[in-house]
Scaffold this motif. Structure first.
Motif, mmCIF file in Angstrom:
data_model
loop_
_atom_site.group_PDB
_atom_site.id
_atom_site.type_symbol
_atom_site.label_atom_id
_atom_site.label_comp_id
_atom_site.label_asym_id
_atom_site.label_seq_id
_atom_site.Cartn_x
_atom_site.Cartn_y
_atom_site.Cartn_z
ATOM 1 N N PHE A 61 50.216 47.195 27.347
ATOM 2 C CA PHE A 61 50.697 48.690 27.705
ATOM 3 C C PHE A 61 50.324 49.258 29.065
ATOM 4 N N LEU A 62 49.293 48.727 29.852
ATOM 5 C CA LEU A 62 48.879 49.061 31.173
ATOM 6 C C LEU A 62 49.626 48.271 32.108
ATOM 7 N N PRO A 63 49.663 49.155 33.174
ATOM 8 C CA PRO A 63 50.444 48.459 34.409
ATOM 9 C C PRO A 63 49.421 47.213 35.006
ATOM 10 N N ALA A 64 49.929 46.288 35.455
ATOM 11 C CA ALA A 64 49.143 45.409 36.118
ATOM 12 C C ALA A 64 48.026 45.787 37.034
ATOM 13 N N VAL A 65 48.397 46.796 37.801
ATOM 14 C CA VAL A 65 47.409 47.588 38.592
ATOM 15 C C VAL A 65 46.043 48.046 38.070
ATOM 16 N N ALA A 66 46.223 48.651 36.788
ATOM 17 C CA ALA A 66 45.428 49.098 36.018
ATOM 18 C C ALA A 66 44.351 48.040 35.510
ATOM 19 N N GLN A 67 45.268 46.988 34.978
ATOM 20 C CA GLN A 67 44.481 45.586 34.269
ATOM 21 C C GLN A 67 43.343 44.962 35.312
ATOM 22 N N GLN A 68 44.008 44.886 36.345
ATOM 23 C CA GLN A 68 43.116 44.160 37.615
ATOM 24 C C GLN A 68 41.986 45.160 37.896
ATOM 25 N N LEU A 69 42.249 46.343 37.952
ATOM 26 C CA LEU A 69 41.202 47.289 38.254
ATOM 27 C C LEU A 69 40.111 47.064 37.194
ATOM 28 N N PHE A 70 40.377 47.200 35.953
ATOM 29 C CA PHE A 70 39.198 46.934 34.975
ATOM 30 C C PHE A 70 38.727 45.525 35.000
ATOM 31 N N ARG A 71 39.360 44.503 35.510
ATOM 32 C CA ARG A 71 38.897 43.214 35.607
ATOM 33 C C ARG A 71 37.944 43.235 36.857
ATOM 34 N N ASP A 72 38.387 43.977 37.850
ATOM 35 C CA ASP A 72 37.512 44.105 39.110
ATOM 36 C C ASP A 72 36.223 44.837 38.882
ATOM 37 N N ILE A 73 36.346 45.949 37.871
ATOM 38 C CA ILE A 73 35.083 46.716 37.493
ATOM 39 C C ILE A 73 34.126 45.948 36.526
ATOM 40 N N GLN A 74 34.751 44.889 35.885
ATOM 41 C CA GLN A 74 34.103 44.435 34.893
ATOM 42 C C GLN A 74 33.107 43.241 35.765
ATOM 43 N N LYS A 75 33.936 42.356 36.701
ATOM 44 C CA LYS A 75 33.235 41.495 37.508
ATOM 45 C C LYS A 75 32.040 42.131 38.224
ATOM 46 N N THR A 76 32.279 42.958 39.165
ATOM 47 C CA THR A 76 31.139 43.742 39.988
ATOM 48 C C THR A 76 30.310 44.267 39.122
ATOM 49 N N TYR A 77 30.548 44.822 37.916
ATOM 50 C CA TYR A 77 29.510 45.318 37.382
ATOM 51 C C TYR A 77 28.515 44.274 36.566
ATOM 52 N N GLN A 78 29.046 43.267 36.252
ATOM 53 C CA GLN A 78 28.280 42.146 35.635
ATOM 54 C C GLN A 78 27.453 41.566 36.942
ATOM 55 N N GLU A 79 27.825 41.548 38.072
ATOM 56 C CA GLU A 79 27.075 41.173 39.300
ATOM 57 C C GLU A 79 26.233 41.994 39.711
ATOM 58 N N THR A 80 26.286 43.201 39.782
ATOM 59 C CA THR A 80 25.596 44.198 40.432
ATOM 60 C C THR A 80 24.969 45.474 39.603
ATOM 61 N N SER A 81 25.620 45.579 38.422
ATOM 62 C CA SER A 81 25.094 46.589 37.501
ATOM 63 C C SER A 81 25.527 48.045 38.012
ATOM 64 N N GLN A 82 26.494 48.136 38.772
ATOM 65 C CA GLN A 82 27.003 49.316 39.233
ATOM 66 C C GLN A 82 28.485 49.235 39.643
ATOM 67 N N ILE A 83 29.213 50.193 39.402
ATOM 68 C CA ILE A 83 30.495 50.304 39.936
ATOM 69 C C ILE A 83 30.674 50.993 41.289
ATOM 70 N N PRO A 84 31.211 50.169 42.288
ATOM 71 C CA PRO A 84 31.035 50.560 44.056
ATOM 72 C C PRO A 84 32.007 51.904 44.005
ATOM 73 N N ASP A 85 31.945 52.514 45.012
ATOM 74 C CA ASP A 85 32.582 53.695 45.445
ATOM 75 C C ASP A 85 34.274 53.437 45.609
ATOM 76 N N ASP A 86 34.601 52.053 46.161
ATOM 77 C CA ASP A 86 36.026 51.893 46.498
ATOM 78 C C ASP A 86 36.571 51.870 45.007
ATOM 79 N N LEU A 87 35.934 51.103 43.997
ATOM 80 C CA LEU A 87 36.364 50.969 42.720
ATOM 81 C C LEU A 87 36.587 52.369 41.759
#
Length: 138
Positions: free
Chosen positions: A4-30
């Motif tokens: 139901f979500l546009p591809a850009v939103a799906q990719q954003l959630f994937r990027d947040i998940q990947k970055t959060y797993q690596e750094t335990s935070q969500i960076p400003d750009d995301l």
């Protein structure tokens, strides 16, 4: 992720998940991207994530729903499978005016899943049936 979500939103959630797993935070750009894609509900959804307001309720038959405790303390039962929340903001902003992709409650569910802070609750199939029929059992 939901189709139901546009591809850009799906990719954003994937990027947040990947970055959060690596750094335990969500960076400003995301965080800025979240605000850009989801508008004003992004900050409110992040607040719900910080408060650990999302619970995945599942039953032995495999059914699952998400319950989100809103800022006012009210409990909303959200269905990602059909992209629905019973809150007034979803009805007005998403369904009626078509001004947003989703409400803060559904966004909080996606974000909690991405960062792995979704609470888990198991209920019987009978309790799930009652929950799906509109009775708040938890």
């Amino acid at each position: 992720m939901s189709s139901f979500l546009p591809a850009v939103a799906q990719q954003l959630f994937r990027d947040i998940q990947k970055t959060y797993q690596e750094t335990s935070q969500i960076p400003d750009d995301l965080l800025i991207a979240l605000k850009f894609v989801f508008g004003s509900c992004a900050l409110q959804a992040l607040d719900l994530v910080d408060q650990r307001s999302v619970t995945c309720v599942s039953s032995p038959s495999g059914r699952k729903v998400f319950q989100v405790t809103g800022g006012s303390g009210r409990l909303y039962t959200c269905f990602l499978s059909c992209h629905y929340c019973p809150c007034p903001a979803f009805a007005y902003t998403v369904l009626r005016r078509n001004e947003g992709l989703l409400c803060k409650h559904i966004l909080a569910v996606y974000l909690c899943q991405a960062v792995g802070v979704t609470q888990q609750e198991s209920v019987s199939d009978q309790q799930m049936s009652m929950l799906l029929s509109g009775a708040d059992v938890l």
